[in-house]
Design a protein around this motif. Sequence first.
Motif, PDB file in Angstrom:
ATOM      1  N   ALA A  54     -12.005  23.294  19.827  1.00 22.75           N
ATOM      2  CA  ALA A  54     -13.136  22.918  20.680  1.00 22.75           C
ATOM      3  C   ALA A  54     -14.470  23.305  20.047  1.00 22.75           C
ATOM      4  O   ALA A  54     -15.440  22.534  20.093  1.00 22.75           O
ATOM      5  CB  ALA A  54     -12.985  23.559  22.064  1.00 22.75           C
ATOM      6  N   ALA A  55     -14.522  24.480  19.420  1.00 23.37           N
ATOM      7  CA  ALA A  55     -15.748  24.929  18.768  1.00 23.37           C
ATOM      8  C   ALA A  55     -16.093  24.052  17.569  1.00 23.37           C
ATOM      9  O   ALA A  55     -17.251  23.705  17.349  1.00 23.37           O
ATOM     10  CB  ALA A  55     -15.617  26.388  18.330  1.00 23.37           C
ATOM     11  N   LYS A  57     -15.237  20.869  17.219  1.00 22.77           N
ATOM     12  CA  LYS A  57     -15.690  19.589  17.770  1.00 22.77           C
ATOM     13  C   LYS A  57     -17.107  19.674  18.313  1.00 22.77           C
ATOM     14  O   LYS A  57     -17.851  18.695  18.284  1.00 22.77           O
ATOM     15  CB  LYS A  57     -14.733  19.123  18.877  1.00 22.77           C
ATOM     16  CG  LYS A  57     -13.412  18.632  18.349  1.00 22.77           C
ATOM     17  CD  LYS A  57     -12.530  18.178  19.488  1.00 22.77           C
ATOM     18  CE  LYS A  57     -11.209  17.608  19.011  1.00 22.77           C
ATOM     19  NZ  LYS A  57     -10.355  17.170  20.126  1.00 22.77           N
ATOM     20  N   ALA A  58     -17.485  20.850  18.821  1.00 22.67           N
ATOM     21  CA  ALA A  58     -18.828  21.039  19.382  1.00 22.67           C
ATOM     22  C   ALA A  58     -19.875  21.329  18.305  1.00 22.67           C
ATOM     23  O   ALA A  58     -21.057  21.464  18.596  1.00 22.67           O
ATOM     24  CB  ALA A  58     -18.803  22.177  20.409  1.00 22.67           C
ATOM     25  N   GLU A  60     -20.099  24.033  16.391  1.00 24.61           N
ATOM     26  CA  GLU A  60     -20.504  25.433  16.370  1.00 24.61           C
ATOM     27  C   GLU A  60     -20.447  26.078  14.994  1.00 24.61           C
ATOM     28  O   GLU A  60     -21.004  27.153  14.791  1.00 24.61           O
ATOM     29  CB  GLU A  60     -19.678  26.240  17.362  1.00 24.61           C
ATOM     30  CG  GLU A  60     -19.935  25.846  18.799  1.00 24.61           C
ATOM     31  CD  GLU A  60     -19.168  26.686  19.803  1.00 24.61           C
ATOM     32  OE1 GLU A  60     -18.802  27.835  19.487  1.00 24.61           O
ATOM     33  OE2 GLU A  60     -18.931  26.182  20.911  1.00 24.61           O
TER      34      GLU A  60
END
Length: 64
Positions: A54-55, A57-58, A60
């Motif tokens: 998720a990180a 994809k975001a 980060e």
Amino acid sequence: MTEPAWFKSSYSNNGGACVEVAANVPDAVPVRDSKDPHGPALAFSPTAFGAFVAAVKAGEFGEV
């Protein structure tokens, strides 16, 4: 013990800088270097690996 069924991301361009993961191991997500399939693997909890994905994809971790 379940044998990992390793796979690379469909986004892999076969440039040699790939990791493989196995999604069929209960309670773990094993990760290894695709260039060294007989070498060591790291195992992460599904929660930790999901947070990492998720990180990424975001954005980060910046652009790769």
